[in-house]
Design an enzyme around this catalytic site. Structure first.
Site: not given
Ligand code: NFM
Length: 228
Positions: A54, A95, A147, A217
């Site tokens: 991530d 983040e 998000e 996702e």
């Molecule tokens: C794979 C994925 N999707 C969405 C997010 C959330 N957005 C930012 O952090 C994230 N971190 N990772």
């Protein structure tokens, strides 16, 4: 509170319709990996794999958000869009710092991470969405969906009755907190406004893009879970 909920339901927009219509939305926000965090059975090696991947994703996500900001500055008829997106960029700055400290806490090396196939595919998808010819309505819909999946997933792990391990609370708070929820609702409002004005061609593209985000996702969660 009840009145507020009702008001939200009555003003249901295109985004809410799509989220209800497509089962894939629930698959992305209630994935087995997330459910395993929520019930405390999560395999910590899965969590660590997710953390490392991530971090790579988020570094790729920043230029995408910047491209949405550029589109907003050119296209938008509402002065607030830029502030909302800029707020998103600012929180990505925090983040990235959070990922670095979290990774050192878990002994996850961030340099030399082998970038997983699902991550590469997601990156390629984001790169295509960054192209100038992609409509603002399409890009902001994708941005909202990316998000919202994290917000809904991690908020689920913080609800009453969840057995999320204490060492994972901080991660769940990062995306599951009320402020992040508010930010997602702002993105949703912007997306709905753009979609209401969009041509049927752009609407179709936005819906397809929404579904592609959900697929990416799900693949991303699968990778953490070790199913891919
Ligand atoms: C794979 C994925 N999707 C969405 C997010 C959330 N957005 C930012 O952090 C994230 N971190 N990772």
């Amino acid at each position: 509170m009840e009145g507020k909920t009702k008001e939200k339901c009555e003003k249901s927009g295109i985004i809410e319709m799509w989220a209800k219509k497509h089962l894939l939305y629930t698959e992305a926000t209630r994935h087995p990996f997330i459910l395993s965090i929520r019930d405390g059975s999560v395999d910590l090696s899965s969590f660590k794999r997710w953390l490392g991947q991530d971090y790579v994703f988020v570094r790729e996500f920043v230029p995408f958000v910047a491209s949405v900001l550029i589109k907003a500055s050119k296209k938008s008829d509402d002065g607030n869009d830029m502030e909302v997106i800029l707020g998103g960029l600012a929180s990505l700055n925090d983040e990235i710092a959070w990922f670095k400290s979290e990774a050192s806490k878990w002994d996850v090396p961030l340099s030399n991470t082998v970038v997983h196939k699902a991550n590469q595919n997601y990156r390629r998808f984001l790169e295509n969405l960054m192209l100038p010819e992609v409509d603002y309505a399409v890009a902001i819909t994708a941005f909202w969906a990316i998000e919202a999946v994290y917000q809904e997933s991690f908020a689920h792990c913080l609800e009453d009755g969840s057995k999320t391990p204490s060492e994972l609370q901080d991660t769940c708070q990062r995306w599951g907190n009320e402020g992040f929820g508010e930010y997602c609702r702002s993105l949703q409002k912007i997306a709905n406004r753009c979609l209401e004005k969009a041509s049927s061609d752009v609407l179709t593209k936005a819906e397809v893009t929404f579904l592609r985000v959900l697929e990416h996702e799900v693949e991303f969660w699968n990778m953490s879970h070790g199913c891919a």
